[in-house]
Write an enzyme that holds these catalytic residues in place. Structure first.
Site, mmCIF file in Angstrom:
data_model
loop_
_atom_site.group_PDB
_atom_site.id
_atom_site.type_symbol
_atom_site.label_atom_id
_atom_site.label_comp_id
_atom_site.label_asym_id
_atom_site.label_seq_id
_atom_site.Cartn_x
_atom_site.Cartn_y
_atom_site.Cartn_z
ATOM 1 N N ASP A 50 0.865 -1.190 0.000
ATOM 2 C CA ASP A 50 0.000 0.000 0.000
ATOM 3 C C ASP A 50 0.894 1.230 0.000
ATOM 4 O OD1 ASP A 50 -2.134 1.982 0.582
ATOM 5 O OD2 ASP A 50 -3.322 0.248 1.191
ATOM 6 N N ILE A 78 1.124 0.905 -7.005
ATOM 7 C CA ILE A 78 1.122 -0.078 -8.104
ATOM 8 C C ILE A 78 1.110 0.587 -9.483
ATOM 9 C CG2 ILE A 78 0.184 -2.017 -6.793
ATOM 10 C CD1 ILE A 78 -2.532 -1.441 -8.265
ATOM 11 N N LEU A 97 -7.156 -5.102 -3.559
ATOM 12 C CA LEU A 97 -8.151 -4.212 -2.939
ATOM 13 C C LEU A 97 -7.937 -2.758 -3.367
ATOM 14 C CD1 LEU A 97 -7.430 -5.761 0.510
ATOM 15 C CD2 LEU A 97 -9.778 -5.618 -0.292
ATOM 16 N N ARG A 183 -20.795 9.794 -12.262
ATOM 17 C CA ARG A 183 -20.877 8.881 -11.124
ATOM 18 C C ARG A 183 -20.535 7.442 -11.542
ATOM 19 N NH1 ARG A 183 -23.254 7.431 -6.111
ATOM 20 N NH2 ARG A 183 -22.949 5.180 -5.921
ATOM 21 N N TYR A 186 -16.778 4.854 -12.071
ATOM 22 C CA TYR A 186 -16.246 3.804 -11.184
ATOM 23 C C TYR A 186 -16.874 2.444 -11.512
ATOM 24 C CZ TYR A 186 -16.152 1.361 -6.551
ATOM 25 O OH TYR A 186 -16.039 0.463 -5.519
ATOM 26 N N LYS A 190 -14.953 -0.838 -13.006
ATOM 27 C CA LYS A 190 -14.991 -2.106 -12.255
ATOM 28 C C LYS A 190 -15.610 -3.214 -13.120
ATOM 29 C CE LYS A 190 -13.858 -1.416 -7.705
ATOM 30 N NZ LYS A 190 -12.603 -1.906 -7.108
ATOM 31 N N ASN A 215 -21.754 -2.518 0.616
ATOM 32 C CA ASN A 215 -21.655 -1.583 1.750
ATOM 33 C C ASN A 215 -21.207 -2.230 3.047
ATOM 34 O OD1 ASN A 215 -23.623 -0.313 -0.338
ATOM 35 N ND2 ASN A 215 -22.926 1.393 0.888
ATOM 36 N N ARG A 261 -29.993 1.065 0.980
ATOM 37 C CA ARG A 261 -28.748 0.288 1.018
ATOM 38 C C ARG A 261 -28.923 -0.853 2.017
ATOM 39 N NH1 ARG A 261 -27.889 3.244 -2.654
ATOM 40 N NH2 ARG A 261 -26.047 4.519 -3.086
ATOM 41 N N TYR A 336 -23.362 13.710 -10.523
ATOM 42 C CA TYR A 336 -23.672 12.672 -9.541
ATOM 43 C C TYR A 336 -24.978 11.983 -9.943
ATOM 44 C CZ TYR A 336 -24.627 10.309 -5.117
ATOM 45 O OH TYR A 336 -24.881 9.349 -4.165
HETATM 46 N N1 LIG Z 1 -15.969 -0.956 1.752
HETATM 47 C C1 LIG Z 1 -16.962 -1.317 0.960
HETATM 48 O O1 LIG Z 1 -18.096 -1.435 1.371
HETATM 49 C C2 LIG Z 1 -16.725 -1.620 -0.505
HETATM 50 C C3 LIG Z 1 -17.851 -1.727 -1.321
HETATM 51 C C4 LIG Z 1 -17.671 -2.026 -2.658
HETATM 52 C C5 LIG Z 1 -16.405 -2.251 -3.164
HETATM 53 N N2 LIG Z 1 -15.321 -2.156 -2.349
HETATM 54 C C6 LIG Z 1 -14.009 -2.404 -2.958
HETATM 55 O O2 LIG Z 1 -13.156 -3.025 -2.009
HETATM 56 C C7 LIG Z 1 -11.814 -2.547 -2.162
HETATM 57 C C8 LIG Z 1 -11.280 -2.004 -0.832
HETATM 58 O O3 LIG Z 1 -12.158 -1.019 -0.345
HETATM 59 P P1 LIG Z 1 -11.940 -0.254 1.049
HETATM 60 O O4 LIG Z 1 -13.281 0.100 1.527
HETATM 61 O O5 LIG Z 1 -11.012 -1.004 1.905
HETATM 62 O O6 LIG Z 1 -11.236 1.082 0.509
HETATM 63 P P2 LIG Z 1 -9.960 1.875 1.070
HETATM 64 O O7 LIG Z 1 -9.881 3.138 0.302
HETATM 65 O O8 LIG Z 1 -10.032 1.967 2.542
HETATM 66 O O9 LIG Z 1 -8.740 0.917 0.687
HETATM 67 C C9 LIG Z 1 -8.112 0.931 -0.564
HETATM 68 C C10 LIG Z 1 -6.607 0.933 -0.309
HETATM 69 O O10 LIG Z 1 -5.939 0.836 -1.568
HETATM 70 C C11 LIG Z 1 -4.802 1.669 -1.523
HETATM 71 N N3 LIG Z 1 -4.439 2.046 -2.880
HETATM 72 C C12 LIG Z 1 -5.179 2.724 -3.777
HETATM 73 N N4 LIG Z 1 -4.489 2.918 -4.907
HETATM 74 C C13 LIG Z 1 -3.272 2.349 -4.724
HETATM 75 C C14 LIG Z 1 -2.113 2.239 -5.535
HETATM 76 N N5 LIG Z 1 -2.062 2.772 -6.755
HETATM 77 N N6 LIG Z 1 -1.042 1.574 -5.034
HETATM 78 C C15 LIG Z 1 -1.080 1.052 -3.793
HETATM 79 N N7 LIG Z 1 -2.142 1.132 -2.965
HETATM 80 C C16 LIG Z 1 -3.226 1.770 -3.444
HETATM 81 C C17 LIG Z 1 -5.244 2.878 -0.706
HETATM 82 O O11 LIG Z 1 -4.119 3.578 -0.164
HETATM 83 C C18 LIG Z 1 -6.105 2.222 0.355
HETATM 84 O O12 LIG Z 1 -5.372 1.948 1.517
HETATM 85 C C19 LIG Z 1 -11.868 -1.509 -3.279
HETATM 86 O O13 LIG Z 1 -11.493 -2.130 -4.479
HETATM 87 C C20 LIG Z 1 -13.334 -1.106 -3.364
HETATM 88 O O14 LIG Z 1 -13.697 -0.692 -4.658
HETATM 89 C C21 LIG Z 1 -15.449 -1.818 -1.025
HETATM 90 O O1 LIG Z 2 -23.430 12.668 4.051
HETATM 91 C C1 LIG Z 2 -23.955 11.854 3.256
HETATM 92 C C2 LIG Z 2 -23.216 10.898 2.524
HETATM 93 C C3 LIG Z 2 -23.869 10.023 1.680
HETATM 94 N N1 LIG Z 2 -25.222 10.077 1.537
HETATM 95 C C4 LIG Z 2 -25.937 9.104 0.667
HETATM 96 O O2 LIG Z 2 -25.765 7.820 1.254
HETATM 97 C C5 LIG Z 2 -25.760 6.789 0.271
HETATM 98 C C6 LIG Z 2 -24.561 5.900 0.461
HETATM 99 O O3 LIG Z 2 -23.395 6.628 0.243
HETATM 100 P P1 LIG Z 2 -21.902 6.010 0.339
HETATM 101 O O4 LIG Z 2 -21.782 5.021 1.406
HETATM 102 O O5 LIG Z 2 -20.982 7.159 0.444
HETATM 103 O O6 LIG Z 2 -21.677 5.314 -1.053
HETATM 104 P P2 LIG Z 2 -22.510 4.379 -2.019
HETATM 105 O O7 LIG Z 2 -23.241 3.349 -1.276
HETATM 106 O O8 LIG Z 2 -23.366 5.232 -2.893
HETATM 107 O O9 LIG Z 2 -21.355 3.775 -2.910
HETATM 108 C C7 LIG Z 2 -20.405 2.876 -2.374
HETATM 109 O O10 LIG Z 2 -20.961 1.568 -2.469
HETATM 110 C C8 LIG Z 2 -19.949 0.641 -2.528
HETATM 111 C C9 LIG Z 2 -18.706 1.358 -3.008
HETATM 112 O O11 LIG Z 2 -18.329 0.714 -4.216
HETATM 113 C C10 LIG Z 2 -17.478 1.290 -2.152
HETATM 114 O O12 LIG Z 2 -17.772 1.560 -0.828
HETATM 115 C C11 LIG Z 2 -19.104 2.814 -3.112
HETATM 116 O O13 LIG Z 2 -19.204 3.173 -4.440
HETATM 117 C C12 LIG Z 2 -25.846 7.509 -1.077
HETATM 118 O O14 LIG Z 2 -27.193 7.521 -1.475
HETATM 119 C C13 LIG Z 2 -25.408 8.939 -0.753
HETATM 120 O O15 LIG Z 2 -26.006 9.871 -1.635
HETATM 121 C C14 LIG Z 2 -25.952 11.024 2.259
HETATM 122 O O16 LIG Z 2 -27.205 11.112 2.151
HETATM 123 N N2 LIG Z 2 -25.291 11.879 3.085
#
Ligand SMILES: NC(=O)c1ccc[n+]([C@@H]2O[C@H](COP(=O)([O-])OP(=O)(O)OC[C@H]3O[C@@H](n4cnc5c(N)ncnc54)[C@H](O)[C@@H]3O)[C@@H](O)[C@H]2O)c1
Ligand SMILES: O=c1ccn([C@@H]2O[C@H](COP(=O)(O)OP(=O)(O)O[C@H]3OC[C@](O)(CO)[C@H]3O)[C@@H](O)[C@H]2O)c(=O)[nH]1
Length: 392
Positions: A50, A78, A97, A183, A186, A190, A215, A261, A336
């Site tokens: 990281d 990376i 990740l 919006r 991403y 993916k 989520n 959600r 958005y």
């Molecule tokens: N948390 C969730 O609910 C959720 C939901 C949907 C998808 N995801 C996916 O899961 C994965 C991890 O999510 P998270 O919530 O832990 O996010 P996060 O942002 O906390 O973790 C991502 C990590 O990747 C590192 N990173 C990013 N770009 C990099 C690079 N170029 N080189 C090295 N390190 C790098 C960041 O520094 C960070 O520590 C992501 O791919 C995200 O899209 C998470």
């Molecule tokens: O202050 C706020 C912030 C956000 N919202 C609304 O809440 C919904 C959820 O928002 P958030 O958790 O930020 O993100 P999403 O669920 O939309 O997207 C994530 O889902 C998975 C992931 O891929 C990674 O975690 C990411 O894209 C949304 O409706 C916001 O508008 C609010 O009302 N107030």
């Protein structure tokens, strides 16, 4: 303390051998919990990659930790680091990740978002495929986009039919908005990397598993603006609402908070990932939804529940008007758009791995907001310069 490999067996009763895992993005929210789980409960080794390591520092220092030598941090980006292929070659399994994954970035930094989620992931897939290494790639529930039901008239009874909203890995279409709705940059990036990984499996026999998190929330998620992240930064909703609660200000509901959600506790979700790691024969060539279909709320309901829970764990009274409406344009800017509803179908993960989430939304918020209060309340008090009421 790690249990010995001989005492741990997989879902088919076979002993689990210790492996080396190259974990890219190990310093993030999910990565930090996965590293913790692997150090506490298994004998696997982790090469943790990281650009940051703040969230895993407690696992790296001091040298006297029981898992000393089983986790090694490599600070690298990376995008540009010639060490990447060598580290993937040293490991049995790579977990990717790394990503930009905060919605506030998708429409304001679409190029960085697309590069991070597609272009930067390409060498990881290539090195895994060329070196016959297994890959677990983190995608997202956002690849489903909007539900089919969202295009029906508001009063249509079909909206209640799961066929119009339940998200199935092998059946549901991916429905995104128009190109100017950035919006979806991403979700689209993916989706394309998922298709590429799937094709590497189909054409070149690469072993892969794709994870679609719905989520996942819990301690260490994102940052609190002005405390351990930029003041102007906009994290995901858990941290946005935590920030509002810590500051004693109303929670901002984007476009009225009507989007729905399902939230799953990080500790439940990490159990699912460990099953994937340790049961390759059951997890390879599969895409898995990982979420909790029982924890569905509107964002408005989430705000109300978080307000109640925070008042309980902090001892501070709630505001008379705990929420305030804000337009998405004002909050996130131009471009958005939103997913209306996200309920994961659990058939595949149930059948392959027998996994089910356990923790209710109330319980996961209680433990998470206890952590947020303990971690940030004092620092916040200093920043806003006003004393907080102590718990009675
Ligand atoms: N948390 C969730 O609910 C959720 C939901 C949907 C998808 N995801 C996916 O899961 C994965 C991890 O999510 P998270 O919530 O832990 O996010 P996060 O942002 O906390 O973790 C991502 C990590 O990747 C590192 N990173 C990013 N770009 C990099 C690079 N170029 N080189 C090295 N390190 C790098 C960041 O520094 C960070 O520590 C992501 O791919 C995200 O899209 C998470
Ligand atoms: O202050 C706020 C912030 C956000 N919202 C609304 O809440 C919904 C959820 O928002 P958030 O958790 O930020 O993100 P999403 O669920 O939309 O997207 C994530 O889902 C998975 C992931 O891929 C990674 O975690 C990411 O894209 C949304 O409706 C916001 O508008 C609010 O009302 N107030």
């Amino acid at each position: 303390m790690a249990s010995s490999t001989s005492t741990r067996v997989d879902l088919d009763g076979n002993p689990i051998n210790a492996i080396t895992i190259c974990m890219i993005g190990a310093g993030g929210f999910i990565g930090s919990h996965l590293c913790e789980k692997l150090m506490h409960e298994t004998s696997h080794k982790v090469l943790a990659l990281d650009v940051y390591n703040d969230k895993i520092k407690h696992l790296l220092e001091p040298d006297t930790l029981p898992w000393h030598g089983r986790i090694q941090f490599h600070r690298l980006n990376i995008k540009q680091d010639s060490r990447l292929e060598g580290l993937i070659k040293m490991a049995d399994l790579t977990i990717n990740l790394a990503a930009i994954c905060t919605p506030a970035d998708y429409n304001t930094r679409p190029l960085d978002t697309i590069y991070s989620n597609f272009i930067d992931a390409l060498p990881v897939v290539k090195y895994c495929s060329e070196n016959n290494k297994r890959l677990i790639h983190f995608s997202t529930c956002e690849v489903y986009g909007k539900t089919i039901g969202s295009f029906l008239p508001k009063d249509s009874p079909l909206r209640q039919d799961p066929a119009y909203y339940l998200l199935k890995e092998d059946e549901s279409p991916c429905i995104f908005g128009s190109i100017e709705k950035q919006r979806w940059s991403y979700a689209c990036a993916k989706q394309l990397i998922e298709r590429l990984i799937y094709a590497e499996g189909a054409e070149n026999g690469m072993d892969f598993t794709i994870v679609r998190p719905f989520n996942w929330i819990g301690p260490r998620m994102d940052f609190i603006p002005g405390i351990d992240g930029p003041s102007e930064g906009v994290p995901r909703v858990l941290a946005c609402f935590s920030n509002n609660l810590l500051r004693g200000e109303p929670l901002k509901l984007v476009d009225g908070g009507q989007s729905q959600r399902t939230f799953v506790y990080i500790r439940d979700a990490i159990e699912a990932v460990l099953l994937m790691i340790e049961n390759p024969a059951r997890a390879n060539r599969h895409i898995f939804n990982v979420g909790n279909p029982n924890n569905e709320v509107t964002v408005k309901q989430l705000a109300e529940m978080m307000t109640q829970v925070y008042s309980k764990v902090s001892g501070e009274p709630s505001l008379e008007s705990p929420t305030i409406d804000v337009s998405s344009k004002e909050f996130y800017g131009e471009g958005y758009d939103d997913s209306d509803k996200r309920i994961p179908d659990m058939t595949i993960i149930n059948k392959q791995l027998g996994w089910n989430p356990k923790t209710s939304l109330w319980d996961l918020l209680e433990s998470t907001l206890t952590y947020q209060h303990r971690t940030y309340a004092e620092a916040m008090k200093k920043v806003i310069g006003k004393p907080l009421a102590s718990k009675a």
